[in-house]
Write a protein that holds these residues in place. Structure first.
Motif, PDB file in Angstrom:
ATOM      1  N   GLU A  72      -3.148  29.500  50.111  1.00  0.00           N
ATOM      2  CA  GLU A  72      -4.437  28.983  50.569  1.00  0.00           C
ATOM      3  C   GLU A  72      -5.492  29.293  49.521  1.00  0.00           C
ATOM      4  OE1 GLU A  72      -7.620  29.609  54.278  1.00  0.00           O
ATOM      5  OE2 GLU A  72      -5.959  31.016  53.971  1.00  0.00           O
ATOM      6  N   SER A  73      -6.282  28.297  49.179  1.00  0.00           N
ATOM      7  CA  SER A  73      -7.364  28.513  48.224  1.00  0.00           C
ATOM      8  C   SER A  73      -8.660  28.815  48.969  1.00  0.00           C
ATOM      9  CB  SER A  73      -7.557  27.280  47.330  1.00  0.00           C
ATOM     10  OG  SER A  73      -8.670  27.479  46.463  1.00  0.00           O
ATOM     11  N   VAL A  85      -5.921  31.053  44.457  1.00  0.00           N
ATOM     12  CA  VAL A  85      -4.935  30.824  45.515  1.00  0.00           C
ATOM     13  C   VAL A  85      -4.545  32.173  46.102  1.00  0.00           C
ATOM     14  CG1 VAL A  85      -2.635  29.972  46.113  1.00  0.00           C
ATOM     15  CG2 VAL A  85      -4.017  28.736  44.421  1.00  0.00           C
ATOM     16  N   ARG A  86      -4.554  32.251  47.430  1.00  0.00           N
ATOM     17  CA  ARG A  86      -4.066  33.444  48.135  1.00  0.00           C
ATOM     18  C   ARG A  86      -2.649  33.161  48.585  1.00  0.00           C
ATOM     19  NH1 ARG A  86      -7.927  37.190  51.556  1.00  0.00           N
ATOM     20  NH2 ARG A  86      -8.265  37.778  49.367  1.00  0.00           N
ATOM     21  N   LYS A  97      -9.635  36.563  56.748  1.00  0.00           N
ATOM     22  CA  LYS A  97      -8.742  35.937  55.776  1.00  0.00           C
ATOM     23  C   LYS A  97      -7.830  36.947  55.081  1.00  0.00           C
ATOM     24  CE  LYS A  97     -10.370  31.657  56.002  1.00  0.00           C
ATOM     25  NZ  LYS A  97      -9.521  30.497  56.387  1.00  0.00           N
ATOM     26  N   ALA A 106      -2.096  25.503  44.980  1.00  0.00           N
ATOM     27  CA  ALA A 106      -2.082  25.960  46.372  1.00  0.00           C
ATOM     28  C   ALA A 106      -0.863  25.399  47.093  1.00  0.00           C
ATOM     29  CB  ALA A 106      -3.367  25.543  47.074  1.00  0.00           C
ATOM     30  N   GLN A 107      -0.542  24.126  46.820  1.00  0.00           N
ATOM     31  CA  GLN A 107       0.629  23.515  47.448  1.00  0.00           C
ATOM     32  C   GLN A 107       1.920  24.061  46.847  1.00  0.00           C
ATOM     33  OE1 GLN A 107       0.818  19.242  47.054  1.00  0.00           O
ATOM     34  NE2 GLN A 107       2.461  19.042  48.546  1.00  0.00           N
TER      35      GLN A 107
END
Length: 428
Positions: free
Chosen positions: A193-194, A200-201, A414, A187-188
């Motif tokens: 964003e998870s 992960v998005r 989201k 994610a980072q």
């Protein structure tokens, strides 16, 4: 006297517009899926950017088709036939100007040669009337009337508006991770964003293949909703699973990464080749079989069977707007019959005490809820196994009946998810 007007073949960008016209004809007149028809329609276009433009013109035309037609009909004394070439050319010209930002003079310059020998004056006049009048396309786009009526009947009158709102937003890109334990790291690393472990998005990136971890096989692109069926089978611990209708392999890779001994079956050898490429990239091991499930039978029952059945794919209409124009009651009924056949066969391949997972990326109840009700009335040796809350991402819950259904308003805050139906059974 020499004409100062360029010959049609001299107009820059014309070959791409001809290809877009062929592509839309394949979808709207012959009912071919947009992605499958793209290769044939773009033969002779060596430039990748031109092929991408063809796809964009066709996809955006299909996304805004009812609204484009309303503008065209408002500028003609007598409506053009739906299949008239002039109407199709006007759709292409208008979508470039109103959606893609092409200057009006450039859009009409590549449109008029497409109707050589036809009503050039009509096309020029209608295009000028629309563009000079300051026309804009509505946001969100209008759904085809038949689709809005069908979905409203099934899901309630609010659903078509929710579907249209989702249609106006670019769908997010999700990835599934080979190692769910590395969720925070990826994610980072990907700046995303998870929404659930192993997911992960991504933010609005460019080429996905250039992102960290892709070449190394650490993840693959897969919508969050599409990842749920394999998730609901849990850890494999070297148990056997049949992944039916498996290609291109997102769920297959999930199962292999979760420790299942996977046999992936698909009718299309070409799609299996693509899946094998993905498996090589991720380093995952899977047995593959090219076969028609209506004739094929496994050597022995499996601990689990995942049937991601062939369907109308109306649940992925945001990414594939052609389904809204190709799919109607006839196609839904035909595919529902096939799903019932495949589900009945797949059920016999589950060991006693084993798990059967049925899924479709469809927003049609005939391909989801109705299938399960019909199956359960015919098979008393299977019972539904509703997911527990911790098996699903926050914001997605099992229904009162015990299955999972995602709709256009699911996780809308989201960025939404694809429309999916999932039911899990355990064999007695």
């Amino acid at each position: 006297m020499t004409s100062l007007s360029p010959r049609p073949d001299d107009v820059p960008g014309l070959p791409a517009r001809r290809s877009a016209l062929r592509l839309l004809d394949a979808v709207l007149r012959r009912g071919e899926p947009l992605e499958l028809a793209l290769h044939g329609a773009t033969q002779g276009l060596p430039d990748r950017a031109d092929r991408a433009l063809v796809h964009m013109i066709a996809a955006e035309t299909l996304r805004h088709l009812p609204d484009l037609d309303a503008l065209i009909d408002g500028a003609t004394a007598k409506p053009l036939p739906d299949d008239a070439k002039a109407r199709m050319v006007l759709r292409i010209a208008l979508v470039q100007t109103l959606v893609l930002g092409t200057p009006a003079h450039a859009a009409i310059a590549t449109a008029l040669p497409l109707v050589d020998g036809g009503p050039r004056k009509l096309v020029h006049g209608v295009f000028g009337t629309v563009t000079r009048g300051g026309a804009v396309l509505p946001v969100p786009p209008t759904l085809p009337a038949g689709v809005a009526e069908r979905w409203g009947d099934q899901w309630g009158e609010a659903m078509p508006d929710q579907a249209a709102t989702a249609f106006a937003v670019r769908p997010p890109v999700d990835v599934s991770l080979c190692d769910a334990g590395q969720t925070a790291h990826w994610a980072q690393a990907l700046g995303g964003e998870s929404l659930y472990s192993g997911h992960v998005r991504l933010p609005d990136h460019g080429a996905v293949t250039e992102l960290p971890g892709f070449v190394e096989g650490e993840w693959w692109v897969q919508d969050l909703a599409a990842s749920l069926p394999a998730r609901l089978l849990g850890a494999g611990n070297d148990r056997s699973v049949l992944d039916l209708c498996a290609a291109p392999g997102g769920k297959t890779m999930q199962l292999a990464a979760a420790g299942w001994a996977v046999t992936a079956v698909d009718q299309s050898a070409k799609r299996l080749t693509r899946m094998k490429q993905n498996l090589e990239r991720t380093g995952l091991s899977v047995a593959t079989v090219a076969a028609d499930l209506r004739q094929w039978t496994p050597d022995q029952p499996a601990d689990a069977v995942l049937l991601d059945a062939p369907c109308t794919a109306t649940g992925i209409y945001r990414r594939h707007p052609d389904v809204l124009h190709r799919i109607g009651p006839r196609q839904i009924n035909e595919l529902a019959e096939l799903q019932a056949q495949l589900l009945a066969r797949a059920a016999d391949w589950v060991k006693p005490g084993g798990t059967l997972l049925y899924a479709t990326c469809s927003l049609e109840q005939a391909e989801g809820e109705d299938q399960v009700r019909q199956f359960m009335s015919a098979r008393n040796d299977f019972r539904l196994s509703p997911p527990s809350p911790d098996e699903l991402p926050q914001g997605i819950s099992p229904t009162a009946e015990g299955w999972v259904r995602t709709l256009p308003d699911t996780l809308a805050d989201k960025g939404g998810v694809d429309g999916f139906f999932i039911a899990r059974f355990v064999r007695a």
